[in-house]
Write an enzyme that holds these catalytic residues in place. Structure first.
Site, PDB file in Angstrom:
ATOM      1  N   PRO A 261      33.243  34.728 -19.536  1.00 43.56           N
ATOM      2  CA  PRO A 261      34.240  33.661 -19.408  1.00 43.56           C
ATOM      3  C   PRO A 261      35.484  33.950 -20.231  1.00 43.56           C
ATOM      4  O   PRO A 261      35.685  33.412 -21.317  1.00 43.56           O
ATOM      5  CB  PRO A 261      33.480  32.427 -19.910  1.00 43.56           C
ATOM      6  CG  PRO A 261      32.438  32.966 -20.826  1.00 43.56           C
ATOM      7  CD  PRO A 261      32.053  34.310 -20.287  1.00 43.56           C
ATOM      8  N   GLU A 262      36.298  34.861 -19.721  1.00 41.81           N
ATOM      9  CA  GLU A 262      37.575  35.187 -20.347  1.00 41.81           C
ATOM     10  C   GLU A 262      38.684  34.612 -19.473  1.00 41.81           C
ATOM     11  O   GLU A 262      38.427  33.903 -18.505  1.00 41.81           O
ATOM     12  CB  GLU A 262      37.684  36.695 -20.549  1.00 41.81           C
ATOM     13  CG  GLU A 262      36.477  37.236 -21.327  1.00 41.81           C
ATOM     14  CD  GLU A 262      36.712  38.563 -22.016  1.00 41.81           C
ATOM     15  OE1 GLU A 262      37.879  38.950 -22.215  1.00 41.81           O
ATOM     16  OE2 GLU A 262      35.715  39.223 -22.369  1.00 41.81           O
TER      17      GLU A 262
ATOM     18  N   ARG B 190      31.678  38.851 -33.928  1.00 39.37           N
ATOM     19  CA  ARG B 190      31.531  39.392 -32.584  1.00 39.37           C
ATOM     20  C   ARG B 190      31.104  40.861 -32.641  1.00 39.37           C
ATOM     21  O   ARG B 190      31.432  41.584 -33.571  1.00 39.37           O
ATOM     22  CB  ARG B 190      32.849  39.272 -31.808  1.00 39.37           C
ATOM     23  CG  ARG B 190      33.454  37.879 -31.791  1.00 39.37           C
ATOM     24  CD  ARG B 190      32.583  36.899 -31.030  1.00 39.37           C
ATOM     25  NE  ARG B 190      32.628  37.135 -29.614  1.00 39.37           N
ATOM     26  CZ  ARG B 190      33.570  36.658 -28.799  1.00 39.37           C
ATOM     27  NH1 ARG B 190      34.563  35.918 -29.283  1.00 39.37           N
ATOM     28  NH2 ARG B 190      33.520  36.897 -27.504  1.00 39.37           N
TER      29      ARG B 190
ATOM     30  N   ASN C  99      35.810  39.212 -25.736  1.00 39.91           N
ATOM     31  CA  ASN C  99      35.234  40.429 -26.286  1.00 39.91           C
ATOM     32  C   ASN C  99      35.333  41.620 -25.335  1.00 39.91           C
ATOM     33  O   ASN C  99      35.557  42.756 -25.755  1.00 39.91           O
ATOM     34  CB  ASN C  99      33.770  40.168 -26.652  1.00 39.91           C
ATOM     35  CG  ASN C  99      33.396  40.823 -27.956  1.00 39.91           C
ATOM     36  OD1 ASN C  99      34.247  41.074 -28.799  1.00 39.91           O
ATOM     37  ND2 ASN C  99      32.112  41.107 -28.132  1.00 39.91           N
TER      38      ASN C  99
ATOM     39  N   LYS D  76      41.519  30.064 -22.053  1.00 37.21           N
ATOM     40  CA  LYS D  76      40.129  29.822 -21.681  1.00 37.21           C
ATOM     41  C   LYS D  76      39.831  28.331 -21.504  1.00 37.21           C
ATOM     42  O   LYS D  76      38.666  27.942 -21.398  1.00 37.21           O
ATOM     43  CB  LYS D  76      39.196  30.410 -22.738  1.00 37.21           C
ATOM     44  CG  LYS D  76      39.354  31.909 -22.946  1.00 37.21           C
ATOM     45  CD  LYS D  76      38.357  32.385 -23.989  1.00 37.21           C
ATOM     46  CE  LYS D  76      38.556  33.846 -24.319  1.00 37.21           C
ATOM     47  NZ  LYS D  76      37.566  34.311 -25.322  1.00 37.21           N
TER      48      LYS D  76
END
Length: 300
Positions: free
Chosen positions: A24-25, A277, A196, A73
């Site tokens: 979900p970017e 992350r 990420n 987002k």
């Protein structure tokens, strides 16, 4: 309309970002907004059911959906009431949220019912939000209270508030010159939409080690230009590819490939937790400043 109806350019299957293995970017959230818009815009809400304490008494019955958009987002579903009250339903997917669309009367098979956070029903369509985060309903005129902190939206129109502005993105990145470039790219206050996956891929393509300080990055303009190019290339489809190939297992250079050989030089890809992350990089193609100069960046 049923749960297998998607917008043009997407895979068939239930909705939305977070499905199909997509991260979900900014691009998949943009896709989600377009599918919600296609399914709900122009329809009147006949029943709403919020399953979060802060919104338990909110009733959107009678409101008409004007459309759905995204900012980085963040998802913004805009509605108008019978008395011309304008409201926005805000949601964020983070890593585990999803919106799904069903036809009226169709079983809700998107996940356990205890994960449902909101249900919106029109005459023909049911939109269900699973495990959504940061749900809020605010006057549309006050949307900036929720998204005003964001940097330029990589997929936003340059002529709209918060839209893409590469010069502003570079200016914001440079505000913290000693910060690592990997952390700076993930900070949505600098530029909105990178997660990420794109962080790792952008840095590989530019030949930059993820721990490099922002002040030591030679061409920040090239970094933000590439970021916008990659997200734009992938919007409208669920497969996120940076290599030019949409074939399964060939879509990315380094993300999720720890221990696998680099597609360029054959060196094993490294994986390490950086901040909160996990990041991936090639130690030969993306050396630290103390190491030998990296090969020239791949064409972007």
């Amino acid at each position: 309309m049923n749960s297998h109806t998607l917008s043009k350019g997407t895979h068939a299957g239930p909705l939305l970002a977070g499905d199909h293995g997509a991260m979900p970017e900014g691009d998949t959230v943009w896709n989600t907004a377009r599918v919600l818009d296609s399914a709900l815009a122009g329809g009147a809400i006949r029943h709403s059911d919020f399953r979060v304490p802060a919104l338990a008494t909110v009733d959107l019955s009678g409101f008409t959906v004007q459309g759905c958009g995204s900012r980085g987002k963040h998802l913004l579903l805009r509605l108008t009431g019978p008395d011309q009250t304008h409201l926005t339903l805000h949601s964020h997917l983070r890593m585990d949220g999803a919106w799904r669309i069903y036809g009226a009367g169709e079983p809700l098979r998107g996940g356990p019912t205890h994960l449902i956070r909101v249900v919106l029903r029109t005459l023909t369509t049911v939109a269900v939000g699973y495990h959504l985060h940061d749900l809020a309903v605010v006057p549309t005129a006050e949307e900036e209270s929720l998204v005003g902190h964001l940097g330029p939206d990589l997929l936003g129109s340059p002529d709209r508030p918060g839209g893409w502005d590469p010069d502003e993105a570079v200016r914001r990145l440079r505000r913290q010159p000693e910060r690592s470039i990997a952390e700076a790219l993930l900070d949505q206050r600098n530029l909105a939409g990178i997660g990420n996956l794109y962080k790792a891929e952008i840095l590989f393509l530019r030949g930059i080690h993820p721990a490099t300080a922002v002040c030591d990055v030679n061409n920040l303009e090239g970094v933000v230009t590439l970021a916008q190019k990659l997200l734009r290339a992938n919007r409208g489809r669920w497969t996120q590819a940076t290599t030019g190939s949409l074939r399964r297992g060939q879509e990315v250079y380094v993300y999720g490939r720890g221990g696998a050989p680099c597609r360029r030089c054959g060196t094993l890809i490294l994986r390490e937790t950086q901040g909160e992350r996990i990041t991936f990089w090639c130690p030969l193609c993306q050396p630290t400043r103390a190491q030998t100069t990296a090969p020239a960046p791949l064409p972007s």
